[in-house]
Write a protein that holds these residues in place. Structure first.
Motif, PDB file in Angstrom:
ATOM      1  N   LYS A  46     -44.365  77.951 109.295  1.00 52.28           N
ATOM      2  CA  LYS A  46     -44.626  77.345 110.592  1.00 52.28           C
ATOM      3  C   LYS A  46     -43.375  77.489 111.441  1.00 52.28           C
ATOM      4  O   LYS A  46     -42.341  76.907 111.136  1.00 52.28           O
ATOM      5  CB  LYS A  46     -44.986  75.873 110.425  1.00 52.28           C
ATOM      6  N   ARG A  47     -43.495  78.296 112.478  1.00 50.57           N
ATOM      7  CA  ARG A  47     -42.369  78.507 113.375  1.00 50.57           C
ATOM      8  C   ARG A  47     -42.595  77.707 114.642  1.00 50.57           C
ATOM      9  O   ARG A  47     -43.669  77.751 115.228  1.00 50.57           O
ATOM     10  CB  ARG A  47     -42.223  79.978 113.709  1.00 50.57           C
ATOM     11  N   ILE A  48     -41.590  76.997 115.043  1.00 52.50           N
ATOM     12  CA  ILE A  48     -41.666  76.215 116.275  1.00 52.50           C
ATOM     13  C   ILE A  48     -40.630  76.762 117.245  1.00 52.50           C
ATOM     14  O   ILE A  48     -39.480  76.984 116.882  1.00 52.50           O
ATOM     15  CB  ILE A  48     -41.424  74.726 115.996  1.00 52.50           C
ATOM     16  N   GLN A  49     -41.094  77.001 118.465  1.00 47.91           N
ATOM     17  CA  GLN A  49     -40.222  77.569 119.487  1.00 47.91           C
ATOM     18  C   GLN A  49     -40.198  76.618 120.681  1.00 47.91           C
ATOM     19  O   GLN A  49     -41.214  76.007 121.013  1.00 47.91           O
ATOM     20  CB  GLN A  49     -40.777  78.931 119.899  1.00 47.91           C
ATOM     21  N   ASN A  77     -41.898  71.694 122.366  1.00 44.18           N
ATOM     22  CA  ASN A  77     -41.985  72.456 121.119  1.00 44.18           C
ATOM     23  C   ASN A  77     -43.381  73.066 121.014  1.00 44.18           C
ATOM     24  O   ASN A  77     -44.379  72.361 121.068  1.00 44.18           O
ATOM     25  CB  ASN A  77     -41.726  71.557 119.915  1.00 44.18           C
ATOM     26  N   VAL A  78     -43.440  74.385 120.845  1.00 43.90           N
ATOM     27  CA  VAL A  78     -44.707  75.125 120.760  1.00 43.90           C
ATOM     28  C   VAL A  78     -44.723  75.886 119.461  1.00 43.90           C
ATOM     29  O   VAL A  78     -43.737  76.568 119.112  1.00 43.90           O
ATOM     30  CB  VAL A  78     -44.858  76.089 121.957  1.00 43.90           C
ATOM     31  N   ARG A  79     -45.829  75.779 118.692  1.00 43.14           N
ATOM     32  CA  ARG A  79     -45.937  76.532 117.446  1.00 43.14           C
ATOM     33  C   ARG A  79     -46.274  77.986 117.757  1.00 43.14           C
ATOM     34  O   ARG A  79     -47.164  78.280 118.549  1.00 43.14           O
ATOM     35  CB  ARG A  79     -47.023  75.926 116.566  1.00 43.14           C
ATOM     36  N   VAL A  80     -45.560  78.919 117.172  1.00 45.60           N
ATOM     37  CA  VAL A  80     -45.749  80.351 117.428  1.00 45.60           C
ATOM     38  C   VAL A  80     -46.566  80.953 116.315  1.00 45.60           C
ATOM     39  O   VAL A  80     -46.377  80.669 115.168  1.00 45.60           O
ATOM     40  CB  VAL A  80     -44.404  81.061 117.537  1.00 45.60           C
TER      41      VAL A  80
END
Length: 80
Positions: A46-49, A77-80
């Motif tokens: 889970k990558r958060i950008q 914070n948006v999950r990529v």
């Protein structure tokens, strides 16, 4: 005497079933060449950008409006 004979006749089937017996070759199934398919699950990363949001939606008389003027920009914070 009758009790002893009757007790022996009743106990005889249980005694025979308790004796160990050899396993029949027909009961054992050996399949050495069969392999089970292994399912490999990849780990989920889970990558958060952080994303810049320059405005917001505001409810007005005619619906929703995208307002940029009064609200300063913010990061979300948006999950990529």
């Amino acid at each position: 005497m009758k009790r002893i004979l009757l007790g022996t006749l009743l106990a005889l089937p249980f005694a025979i079933s308790a004796l160990p017996s050899q396993a029949s070759a027909a009961e054992v199934i050996v399949r050495p060449n069969v392999h089970k398919v292994a399912i490999v699950h990849k780990p989920v990363v889970k990558r958060i950008q952080r994303k810049l949001i320059p405005a917001h939606w505001e409810t007005v008389r005619r619906g929703n409006k995208w307002v940029k003027v009064r609200v300063p920009a913010r990061y979300v914070n948006v999950r990529v």
